[in-house]
Write a protein that holds these residues in place. Structure first.
Motif, PDB file in Angstrom:
ATOM      1  N   PHE A  24       0.612  -1.343   0.018  1.00  0.00           N
ATOM      2  CA  PHE A  24      -0.075  -0.021  -0.065  1.00  0.00           C
ATOM      3  C   PHE A  24       0.845   1.233  -0.116  1.00  0.00           C
ATOM      4  N   HIS A  25       1.950   1.256   0.557  1.00  0.00           N
ATOM      5  CA  HIS A  25       2.867   2.559   0.107  1.00  0.00           C
ATOM      6  C   HIS A  25       3.091   2.506  -1.505  1.00  0.00           C
ATOM      7  N   TRP A  26       3.575   1.361  -2.006  1.00  0.00           N
ATOM      8  CA  TRP A  26       3.432   1.383  -3.390  1.00  0.00           C
ATOM      9  C   TRP A  26       2.123   1.908  -4.227  1.00  0.00           C
ATOM     10  N   ALA A  27       1.105   1.261  -3.816  1.00  0.00           N
ATOM     11  CA  ALA A  27      -0.184   1.674  -4.390  1.00  0.00           C
ATOM     12  C   ALA A  27      -0.468   3.257  -4.136  1.00  0.00           C
ATOM     13  N   GLY A  28       0.007   3.403  -2.859  1.00  0.00           N
ATOM     14  CA  GLY A  28      -0.380   5.075  -2.484  1.00  0.00           C
ATOM     15  C   GLY A  28       0.491   5.881  -3.188  1.00  0.00           C
ATOM     16  N   ALA A  29       1.637   5.535  -3.570  1.00  0.00           N
ATOM     17  CA  ALA A  29       2.765   6.473  -4.150  1.00  0.00           C
ATOM     18  C   ALA A  29       2.047   6.186  -5.631  1.00  0.00           C
ATOM     19  N   SER A  30       1.745   5.313  -6.329  1.00  0.00           N
ATOM     20  CA  SER A  30       1.205   5.496  -7.463  1.00  0.00           C
ATOM     21  C   SER A  30      -0.071   6.239  -7.628  1.00  0.00           C
ATOM     22  N   SER A  31      -0.769   6.237  -6.662  1.00  0.00           N
ATOM     23  CA  SER A  31      -1.968   7.212  -6.864  1.00  0.00           C
ATOM     24  C   SER A  31      -1.498   8.579  -6.628  1.00  0.00           C
ATOM     25  N   ALA A  32      -0.664   8.797  -5.829  1.00  0.00           N
ATOM     26  CA  ALA A  32      -0.114  10.259  -5.747  1.00  0.00           C
ATOM     27  C   ALA A  32       0.253  10.753  -7.116  1.00  0.00           C
ATOM     28  N   GLU A  33       1.169   9.895  -7.482  1.00  0.00           N
ATOM     29  CA  GLU A  33       1.409  10.509  -9.166  1.00  0.00           C
ATOM     30  C   GLU A  33       0.577  11.031  -9.807  1.00  0.00           C
ATOM     31  N   LYS A  34      -0.818  10.334  -9.663  1.00  0.00           N
ATOM     32  CA  LYS A  34      -1.773  10.619 -10.571  1.00  0.00           C
ATOM     33  C   LYS A  34      -2.567  12.099  -9.985  1.00  0.00           C
ATOM     34  N   ILE A  35      -2.606  12.075  -8.566  1.00  0.00           N
ATOM     35  CA  ILE A  35      -3.199  13.245  -8.035  1.00  0.00           C
ATOM     36  C   ILE A  35      -2.203  14.409  -8.273  1.00  0.00           C
ATOM     37  N   ALA A  36      -1.138  14.077  -8.364  1.00  0.00           N
ATOM     38  CA  ALA A  36       0.136  15.261  -8.732  1.00  0.00           C
ATOM     39  C   ALA A  36      -0.521  15.866 -10.139  1.00  0.00           C
ATOM     40  N   ASP A  37      -0.585  15.139 -10.960  1.00  0.00           N
ATOM     41  CA  ASP A  37      -1.103  15.761 -12.333  1.00  0.00           C
ATOM     42  C   ASP A  37      -2.212  16.458 -12.186  1.00  0.00           C
ATOM     43  N   TYR A  38      -3.292  15.974 -11.263  1.00  0.00           N
ATOM     44  CA  TYR A  38      -4.267  16.943 -11.093  1.00  0.00           C
ATOM     45  C   TYR A  38      -4.014  18.717 -10.363  1.00  0.00           C
ATOM     46  N   PHE A  39      -3.162  18.751  -9.472  1.00  0.00           N
ATOM     47  CA  PHE A  39      -2.490  19.816  -9.039  1.00  0.00           C
ATOM     48  C   PHE A  39      -1.267  20.370  -9.966  1.00  0.00           C
ATOM     49  N   GLY A  40      -0.752  19.655 -10.981  1.00  0.00           N
ATOM     50  CA  GLY A  40       0.256  20.373 -11.654  1.00  0.00           C
ATOM     51  C   GLY A  40       1.504  20.474 -10.839  1.00  0.00           C
ATOM     52  N   LYS A  57       4.984  14.845  -7.770  1.00  0.00           N
ATOM     53  CA  LYS A  57       5.209  13.676  -8.689  1.00  0.00           C
ATOM     54  C   LYS A  57       6.472  12.845  -8.484  1.00  0.00           C
ATOM     55  N   LEU A  58       7.496  13.588  -8.419  1.00  0.00           N
ATOM     56  CA  LEU A  58       9.099  13.205  -8.408  1.00  0.00           C
ATOM     57  C   LEU A  58       9.110  12.360  -7.109  1.00  0.00           C
ATOM     58  N   LYS A  59       8.446  12.944  -5.851  1.00  0.00           N
ATOM     59  CA  LYS A  59       8.481  12.277  -4.621  1.00  0.00           C
ATOM     60  C   LYS A  59       7.904  11.062  -4.602  1.00  0.00           C
ATOM     61  N   ALA A  60       6.624  10.864  -5.300  1.00  0.00           N
ATOM     62  CA  ALA A  60       5.791   9.823  -5.667  1.00  0.00           C
ATOM     63  C   ALA A  60       6.326   8.728  -6.173  1.00  0.00           C
ATOM     64  N   ARG A  61       7.092   9.118  -7.131  1.00  0.00           N
ATOM     65  CA  ARG A  61       7.878   8.359  -7.919  1.00  0.00           C
ATOM     66  C   ARG A  61       9.036   7.489  -7.232  1.00  0.00           C
ATOM     67  N   ASN A  62       9.857   8.549  -6.583  1.00  0.00           N
ATOM     68  CA  ASN A  62      11.027   7.659  -5.769  1.00  0.00           C
ATOM     69  C   ASN A  62      10.197   6.885  -4.466  1.00  0.00           C
ATOM     70  N   LEU A  63       9.237   6.990  -3.925  1.00  0.00           N
ATOM     71  CA  LEU A  63       8.470   6.433  -3.025  1.00  0.00           C
ATOM     72  C   LEU A  63       8.187   5.136  -3.707  1.00  0.00           C
ATOM     73  N   LYS A  64       7.553   5.016  -4.640  1.00  0.00           N
ATOM     74  CA  LYS A  64       7.090   4.004  -5.130  1.00  0.00           C
ATOM     75  C   LYS A  64       8.264   2.927  -5.274  1.00  0.00           C
ATOM     76  N   LYS A  65       9.429   3.412  -6.037  1.00  0.00           N
ATOM     77  CA  LYS A  65      10.588   2.551  -6.323  1.00  0.00           C
ATOM     78  C   LYS A  65      11.197   2.100  -5.041  1.00  0.00           C
ATOM     79  N   ALA A  66      11.235   2.750  -3.925  1.00  0.00           N
ATOM     80  CA  ALA A  66      11.501   2.326  -2.820  1.00  0.00           C
ATOM     81  C   ALA A  66      10.686   1.226  -2.088  1.00  0.00           C
ATOM     82  N   SER A  67       9.206   1.406  -2.327  1.00  0.00           N
ATOM     83  CA  SER A  67       8.464   0.430  -1.775  1.00  0.00           C
ATOM     84  C   SER A  67       8.657  -0.817  -2.512  1.00  0.00           C
ATOM     85  N   ALA A  68       8.747  -0.874  -3.680  1.00  0.00           N
ATOM     86  CA  ALA A  68       8.770  -1.903  -4.581  1.00  0.00           C
ATOM     87  C   ALA A  68      10.214  -2.731  -4.232  1.00  0.00           C
TER      88      ALA A  68
END
Length: 596
Positions: A409-425, A430-441
């Motif tokens: 769920f760290h991985w899934a949450g970070a994946s969601s955060a990537e998409k939410i970052a697009d909403y906010f621009g 987005k960069l932080k979410a990607r790094n956390l997704k990698k760390a979770s994996a």
């Protein structure tokens, strides 16, 4: 216990309260004024101290049957007496739309009517207070009985002669009679016409609600019942959805795993919102989102695993030693100490739950902008807790580990955060979410046993955990990959029981080894089967697992593999959510259309 145990009860409710009524029309459980208040009828936990609200035939020789009025939460119990006469009891909690809002009073309505001959019956209404410690005084009014000693007035309004109610004496049932029990505002309107109007309106409400539900042809009737059950577990005033309406029903006889589930778990948010989304019910999703927003705004340095239905954060656990417990199973607990646990999967679950409100055009809302900082706060908590051991989703009380499920769920949450970052621009989000997704994996991979290819419960653990089935259904593992096949095969070898039943885990925990299977795990297994293309098995096991319901299609938390007994709190939203999501997954694979 060799004999199969089933919860022979139905549940009625209106999103303000629920009442449990057994096959002999006895109200075995009813908490007022809230889901987590003391019971006013609690025979489920103590036959003597729990009070009762019974409809009793004069003869001891009778049979009963029970069913829901089709596509509603209105329950009918029919009595067939040995002398050839009969009657039925219709129970419901009024719910309908009027004056631009939902009418959902603290009112239990019971309609009695003969079906054959002229039966004799009696009515016993003896509520209690303070979990059975207080017996209220009865006081007879002009056409009602008052029960004194509650915070608000409680009344039983009826057209049955009050002397028969006060003295518990039998009377002949020659036509329809009505019993309306209220807490707070009493029924002052005409009894007969008002009840009949409420019954018609409540029936119409539920059938319209079902008509607006998007459910495929795959076991449609089961899905409708699960959806109706899920709906009445929502406390509409705040939007919270409780895990169950009961407390202290044991996971297995003598296990002492008797927990109070009348609260809202953050973990369940993801699964429940997914279920509502799958059946096309957005109003409930938005109400639940409102609840989550209120929780997220609390001044705290972490999210708790659970909160009360009004987002209170202290759920102090107590044992009620004066109560016998269900079938003698003690302890009886109120409150839940799990609120003190560290369970770090909650952060990812909140982000996954919030994603539709930012990525789905059906939820566009300009007022969401203020939550940007809160989204970032949750992302920061994933980073902060990345290597912090926690209690895990099974809420181990004396063991902390770095759980695979938490990292999923760290991985899934970070994946969601990537998409939410697009909403906010927001590029930095987005960069932080990607790094956390990698760390979770990386940490999920550290849970993988190199010899078997199975992902274990935690880093460094040799124990398997059914929650890791979701590595497949959440597409961390490609369902078509050899890695998914190996992982699933290993889980089946260790944790699968007969008929597709599944154990959470088999190692000892704080209370010994689990003796019952956990029903939602079986539905996770079915989802994994559908994902990897083993569709015939998924359908077979779906039908077998669904057969472990009671006579009304209601599912418990746990099932004893040896005899199919229902155990644990009941009905369990987790189990019904699992059934909805598994059916949806199968229907998508079968390419069946949704019916609106």
């Amino acid at each position: 216990m060799d004999q199969t145990h089933k919860y022979d009860m139905g549940v009625v409710g209106n999103c303000a309260y629920m009442a449990y009524i057994d096959k002999e029309a006895d109200v075995k459980w009813l908490c007022w004024p809230r889901f987590d208040s003391s019971f006013v009828f609690g025979g489920l936990l103590d036959k003597e101290k729990g009070g009762s609200f019974k409809i009793i035939p004069e003869t001891d020789s009778f049979e009963t049957s029970q069913h829901y009025v089709k596509n509603t939460n209105i329950l009918t119990t029919e009595f067939h007496l040995s002398d050839g006469s009969g009657f039925k009891v219709t129970d419901f909690a009024p719910r309908f739309y009027q004056y631009e809002r939902y009418y959902k009073p603290l009112m239990l309505v019971r309609k009695l009517e003969p079906t054959k001959g002229i039966p004799r019956v009696s009515v016993q209404c003896d509520p209690v207070g303070n979990y059975g410690k207080r017996v209220p005084e009865k006081q007879q009014g002009s056409n009602h009985v008052r029960f004194l000693g509650y915070d608000q007035q409680m009344r039983l309004t009826t057209n049955i002669p009050l002397s028969y109610i006060m003295d518990n004496t039998s009377f002949v049932l020659t036509g329809a009679v009505y019993l309306v029990l209220t807490y707070g505002v009493p029924l002052e309107a005409s009894l007969e016409s008002t009840v009949e109007e409420f019954l018609i309106k409540t029936k119409r409400y539920w059938r319209r609600w079902v008509k607006s539900t998007s459910i495929s042809a795959f076991h449609q009737e089961k899905m409708i019942r699960s959806a109706l059950v899920l709906k009445i577990h929502q406390y509409e005033d705040t939007g919270a959805i409780i895990a169950s309406g009961t407390t202290s029903l044991p996971e297995h006889p003598g296990s002492t795993r008797n927990w109070d589930y009348r609260y809202c778990w953050m973990r369940d948010t993801y699964y429940t919102l997914n279920a509502f989304n799958n059946i096309g019910h957005f109003e409930e999703m938005e109400d639940y989102f409102r609840y989550i927003e209120n929780v997220a705004q609390k001044e705290s340095n972490h999210l708790q695993p659970l909160y009360s239905i009004t987002a209170e954060d202290k759920l102090i656990e107590k044992e009620l030693s004066h109560l016998d417990g269900y079938l003698g199973n003690k302890p009886v607990r109120v409150g839940n100490d799990a609120y003190t646990h560290i369970q770090n999967d909650v952060y990812g679950q909140v982000l996954v739950s919030l994603l539709p409100f930012y990525a789905d055009n059906r939820f566009k809302n300009p007022n969401r902008q203020y939550t940007r900082q809160k989204i970032m706060d949750v992302i920061d908590k994933i980073e902060e807790t990345m290597d912090q051991p926690d209690a895990g989703l099974w809420e181990f009380r004396n063991k902390a580990q770095r759980h695979c499920y938490t990292y999923l769920f760290h991985w899934a949450g970070a994946s969601s955060a990537e998409k939410i970052a697009d909403y906010f621009g927001d590029k930095s989000m987005k960069l932080k979410a990607r790094n956390l997704k990698k760390a979770s994996a990386e940490r999920i991979e550290a849970c993988r046993d190199p010899e078997t290819g199975v992902y274990m419960q935690a880093i460094g653990s040799k124990d398997m955990d059914a929650s890791c089935l979701q590595l497949i259904s959440m597409h961390y593992l490609d369902p078509n990959s050899e890695a998914a096949r190996k992982h699933l095969a290993g889980m089946e070898t260790e944790l699968k029981g007969s008929d597709g039943l599944f154990y959470r885990y088999k190692h000892s925990d704080d209370f010994g080894k689990p003796e019952s299977t956990f029903l939602v795990c079986a539905f996770w297994y079915i989802e994994a089967l559908a994902c990897v293309g083993r569709l015939e098995e998924a359908i077979k096991y779906f039908e077998q697992i669904s057969s472990y319901s009671n006579h009304l299609g209601l599912l418990s938390e746990d099932v004893d593999e040896r005899n199919g007994s229902q155990w644990g709190n009941f009905p369990q939203t987790y189990s019904h959510v699992g059934q909805i999501n598994a059916a949806y997954r199968i229907a998508k694979k079968l390419d069946l259309p949704n019916f609106l």
